[in-house]
Scaffold this motif. Structure first.
Motif, PDB file in Angstrom:
ATOM      1  N   SER A 411       0.815  -1.215   0.000  1.00  0.00           N
ATOM      2  CA  SER A 411       0.000   0.000   0.000  1.00  0.00           C
ATOM      3  C   SER A 411       0.846   1.261   0.000  1.00  0.00           C
ATOM      4  O   SER A 411       0.356   2.333  -0.381  1.00  0.00           O
ATOM      5  CB  SER A 411      -0.938   0.011   1.217  1.00  0.00           C
ATOM      6  OG  SER A 411      -1.792  -1.115   1.206  1.00  0.00           O
ATOM      7  N   SER A 414       0.896   3.325  -3.185  1.00  0.00           N
ATOM      8  CA  SER A 414      -0.299   4.005  -3.707  1.00  0.00           C
ATOM      9  C   SER A 414      -0.716   5.185  -2.832  1.00  0.00           C
ATOM     10  O   SER A 414      -1.876   5.582  -2.841  1.00  0.00           O
ATOM     11  CB  SER A 414      -1.462   3.009  -3.810  1.00  0.00           C
ATOM     12  OG  SER A 414      -1.737   2.443  -2.539  1.00  0.00           O
ATOM     13  N   LYS A 425      -3.000   7.536   2.761  1.00  0.00           N
ATOM     14  CA  LYS A 425      -4.150   6.893   2.120  1.00  0.00           C
ATOM     15  C   LYS A 425      -5.092   6.474   3.240  1.00  0.00           C
ATOM     16  O   LYS A 425      -4.650   5.969   4.272  1.00  0.00           O
ATOM     17  CB  LYS A 425      -3.731   5.692   1.280  1.00  0.00           C
ATOM     18  CG  LYS A 425      -4.869   5.066   0.477  1.00  0.00           C
ATOM     19  CD  LYS A 425      -4.413   3.903  -0.365  1.00  0.00           C
ATOM     20  CE  LYS A 425      -5.570   3.200  -1.043  1.00  0.00           C
ATOM     21  NZ  LYS A 425      -5.897   3.751  -2.341  1.00  0.00           N
TER      22      LYS A 425
END
Length: 913
Positions: A411, A414, A425
């Motif tokens: 993750s 991103s 995020k």
């Protein structure tokens, strides 16, 4: 001469109050008694300095004592004798002089021939066992005991150390009989307690405050009352209670204490094995002299004297305590409740200074870990599997850590940029559950993970070879840091999976990337030498990339549901609960009884004014855009200098943030204004961090400057809203003759958690009755502002000025004044010019100084003058009859007054969630 105690009858409960109560205290006691009688929750605001704590203690303990009285009546009318769940409230001989000792040597049996209650050893049996043990075993008096294991019973255990090696058995039996006989007359209530009807459980009172320092103040108040002999205890951390000389100097006392308890290297804690010396309420009061309400320092001193563990003694004293004091995160945090063995079912929970309870509840159900912690836990558990240590239980935990670590790593690619050198995020709780399901973490597999974690944490000994010989060895367990990380993470997951994922939408999970400056440690060269200091690099600080995974609970009702679903009554109280509208919707419970009490002071004792312009006539509006300008900073400095010249002794100035404090200080030093301030007063600024000792030293400097007779006129303390100075510190009399607040302390709008909370409230405003995000955001500012203003007036005869510096109070009073506390709201006066405001302030200050000099010449026994009661929309008040206690030592006056003013301040509502 101390005031004579007065007895009030409220709602059928007789309350012994140490003096004549103020109307606000009567209103508060009336609300509490109604709430406890009906099992309702209370939300009570009473200004700081109005005797709120005294009213809380006396009313709650009086109600509890009345319940014990009803239980005794049931006992007198019943042939059954069963032991109740908690001790009777008063162990004092003088309060039990009419009680006759009752004793039963048998326990009632059920039809199956078994006892209805779990068997608990009597005093006779315990002493007999002790005598037999002392005849055969001697005790060493060392700090450490070799390979010693102590089995701790659940019942109250009173142990008497007897040197019996040379005493005849007949003499021992005679001594045993004498002790039993004396115990009936010394502790008649304890004897009777064994036979009280156990059909009605009497609730304990769990009294939570924000800090340990506030617990000290509450214990001092309890000592003033006739309830000071009630069985009590104070729960706190090892940092406050440990007395072991090997643990106290240690940086991590919890870790060092656990090492001794686990008897690593064959050594165990002797202090822990001496807990029996101070674990019983009767022993504490009658043997060790703690007859009246005590503070944690008293227990620590006793522990040091007896070489006994005050930390575990306080926990065991909870069993027979009628009132338990602790920081309120001990009651909200499920992990702390489990660790401290706190059971709140059908108990009474009082949360004092509860203005921050929403934040504390959210934090109790949240957890943040960094990637490094997760990787360390993974590697440690992998080592356990490799060395075949409880392999079957560690393997599922290893798979969990690996799956989570791999997902975090994936993750990180991103993340979206948010601010300078930071990115993040965010997932909703529902989205995270879907991701976890793909990783194989479901409600069913999570329950298995919980069982595996419990299994690997169990203490276990096996037979193994030690130095070529067979011996018992303890099975290794994962480190305390890994245990803490897994427990906290599993706590959050338990909330997410609870009741068919009921709370999933209340969570947001944020993965954040940022940079942190770290200082590298010097490493030796190949030969093991360090470089000379002058040859070292100028800076060893390096920028390190950090990834954190945060599970944020945005709904305080998640953690609060554990309390609201099980306790009898919750009483939330503070001097600064306003605005009160958010508590019911945010905490998810109905507060049937609400109160906003008036202050006990007269209007002439406080000056409340808003100032929208400085000495040069410049408009003062502390928004971000204006606060960054030199014109604003210089005008605020000139205003503060004039206030210091006008008001003598102590002045407190509260700013919205540490960032503004740093900017103002730098600007004033550069312009020379700082030197002018120091000519007027000793100037002290609140530190951003630092240890408790450094902060206490600064406060002591402030107090000494005010008490001193130096050329400067007192001291100026520049602090920050929501900081240490604004929370729970007592600036009485000359320590705070004026409080100046600059601006309105709104939370940081750019903070990710604040942004998510506002969006969450907007989403659920209609469906759950939550406040809209913007309104919630404003209320956080008002509460912080009210808390800062409350540092000034601390008792009935105190006086001071509250100066609110910001033009928004004048231009939009309907928005900004309504958020202030009721007693402040009623006294606010807007000043059009700075000169007019200073003239009014100077006149007030001179008048009060003259009034104080006149008051000091009056007799100290003068009766207090109460402020006139305010109008009210409360239901018709109950009859409150004050009269002196009927104790034979006190005369009973003819007082039969209907105190309607007690409830005239009350604002009760029956609104739902």
């Amino acid at each position: 001469m101390a005031a004579a105690p007065v007895e009030y009858t409220i709602g059928g409960v007789k309350i012994n109050f140490p003096c004549k109560a103020y109307p606000s205290q009567l209103a508060m006691m009336n609300s509490i008694i109604r709430g406890l009688n009906n099992g309702q929750h209370c939300l009570l605001e009473s200004p700081t300095g109005s005797g709120k704590s005294l009213a809380l203690l006396c009313s709650a303990l009086a109600w509890q004592q009345a319940q014990f009285g009803m239980s005794r009546n049931l006992f007198n009318n019943s042939a059954d004798c069963k032991k109740p769940e908690v001790a009777t409230p008063c162990q004092c001989v003088c309060h039990n002089r009419n009680a006759h000792p009752t004793f039963s040597t048998t326990t009632p049996l059920s039809k199956e021939g078994k006892s209805d209650q779990p068997w608990k050893p009597t005093l006779c049996s315990r002493l007999s066992e002790k005598i037999q043990a002392s005849l055969s075993n001697g005790e060493q008096d060392d700090d450490f005991k070799i390979d010693g294991k102590r089995i701790r019973t659940t019942g109250t255990e009173q142990k008497v150390l007897l040197q019996t090696a040379s005493i005849p058995v007949t003499l021992l039996i005679g001594l045993l009989s004498l002790v039993i006989t004396l115990s009936f007359f010394l502790f008649p209530q304890s004897s009777k307690r064994r036979c009280l009807d156990g059909r009605k459980k009497i609730p304990k009172i769990f009294f939570g405050t924000r800090t340990h320092k506030q617990i000290t103040q509450i214990a001092r108040e309890l000592k003033r009352t006739l309830y000071s002999t009630v069985p009590m205890t104070i729960l706190s951390s090892r940092d406050h209670t440990c007395v072991h000389p090997e643990v106290v100097p240690h940086a991590n006392r919890n870790e060092r204490c656990k090492e001794l308890l686990e008897a690593k290297n064959g050594l165990s804690c002797r202090y822990y094995h001496n807990v029996h010396k101070m674990r019983d309420q009767n022993t504490l009061q009658w043997v060790h002299g703690l007859h009246h309400a005590w503070d944690i320092e008293d227990l620590v001193r006793l522990g040091g004297k007896l070489r006994s563990c005050a930390y575990y003694a306080a926990r065991e004293l909870m069993q027979d305590a009628c009132i338990v004091f602790c920081p309120y995160n001990y009651l909200l945090d499920p992990l702390i409740r489990e660790s401290m063995e706190i059971n709140l079912k059908e108990q009474i929970v009082v949360l004092d200074e509860a203005h921050n309870i929403e934040d504390c509840a959210r934090e109790s159900a949240s957890y943040t870990l960094n990637q490094a912690q997760l990787l360390l836990a993974r590697d440690e558990i992998d080592g356990m599997v490799t060395h075949n240590i409880r392999r079957d239980q560690h393997r599922p935990l290893l798979a969990f850590c690996c799956s989570l670590a791999n997902w975090v790593q994936e993750s990180c690619n991103s993340l979206e940029e948010r601010e300078y050198e930071s990115s993040c995020k965010v997932w909703t709780g529902t989205e995270i559950l879907g991701i976890f399901h793909a990783l194989g973490i479901t409600a069913d597999t999570f329950s298995l993970l919980q069982k595996n974690l419990a299994a690997v944490l169990e203490k276990e000994e096996r037979i193994g070879l030690v130095n070529g010989r067979e011996d018992t060895v303890q099975v290794p367990t994962i480190s305390s840091n890994t245990q803490s990380m897994l427990k906290s993470l599993f706590m959050v997951l338990e909330f997410l999976f609870r009741q068919n994922c009921r709370f999933a939408d209340d969570y947001r999970v944020a993965l954040q990337q940022s940079f942190m400056w770290t200082t590298q440690q010097d490493l030796p060269d190949a030969q093991g030498f360090f470089a000379r200091p002058q040859r070292r690099r100028q800076s060893t600080r390096t920028k390190t990339l950090v990834h954190t995974l945060s599970f944020w609970c945005l709904n305080p009702a998640v953690a609060f549901s554990d309390l609201s679903d099980s306790v009898r009554s919750i009483v939330l109280t503070s001097g600064t609960l306003s605005p009160m509208g958010s508590f019911s919707s945010e905490l998810g419970i109905k507060f049937s009884i609400q109160l906003e009490a008036n202050h006990v002071i007269s209007k002439s004792q406080v000056w409340v004014g808003t100032i929208g312009a400085g000495p040069q006539g410049r408009k003062l509006c502390a928004t971000f855009q204006h606060a960054e300008t030199f014109a604003f900073q210089d005008e605020v400095g000139a205003l503060l200098l004039k206030v210091c010249h006008t008001v003598s002794r102590g002045v407190l100035c509260f700013l919205p943030s540490y960032k503004m404090l740093d900017k103002l200080r730098d600007r004033w030093i550069n312009t020379g204004l700082w030197d002018k301030l120091e000519e007027q007063k000793t100037v002290i600024t609140e530190p951003r961090g630092g240890g408790k000792g450094d902060f206490d030293e600064l406060l002591q400097t402030y107090y000494e400057a005010i008490r001193g007779t130096a050329a400067n006129n007192g001291a100026l303390l520049v602090a920050v809203c929501r900081g240490k100075v604004s929370e729970g510190l007592d600036f009485t009399d000359d320590n705070a003759r004026a409080v100046v607040t600059i601006g309105i302390p709104f939370p940081n709008i750019k903070d990710l958690q604040v942004e998510l909370k506002m969006k969450y409230n907007d989403k659920h405003a209609k469906s759950r009755g939550l406040l809209p995000g913007g309104r919630w955001y404003e209320i956080q500012a008002y509460r912080a502002l009210n808390q800062a203003l409350g540092r000034c007036i601390r008792h009935r005869n105190d006086w001071g000025a509250l100066i609110l510096v910001d033009d928004r109070f004048r231009t939009n009073p309907n928005k900004y004044i309504t958020g202030l506390s009721k007693w402040v709201r009623q006294l606010v006066r807007h000043h059009d010019t700075f000169t007019g405001a200073m003239q009014s302030l100077e006149s007030f200050s001179q008048c009060q100084r003259g009034a104080v000099e006149t008051f000091e010449e009056r007799p100290s026994q003068a009766a207090p003058q109460y402020p006139s009661p305010s109008t009210s929309t409360s239901p018709s008040p109950e009859i409150i009859t004050p009269h002196k206690p009927s104790d034979s030592q006190l005369a009973r006056p003819n007082l039969h007054t209907e105190m309607q003013s007690a409830n005239s301040e009350s604002r009760s509502s029956e609104s739902g969630i």
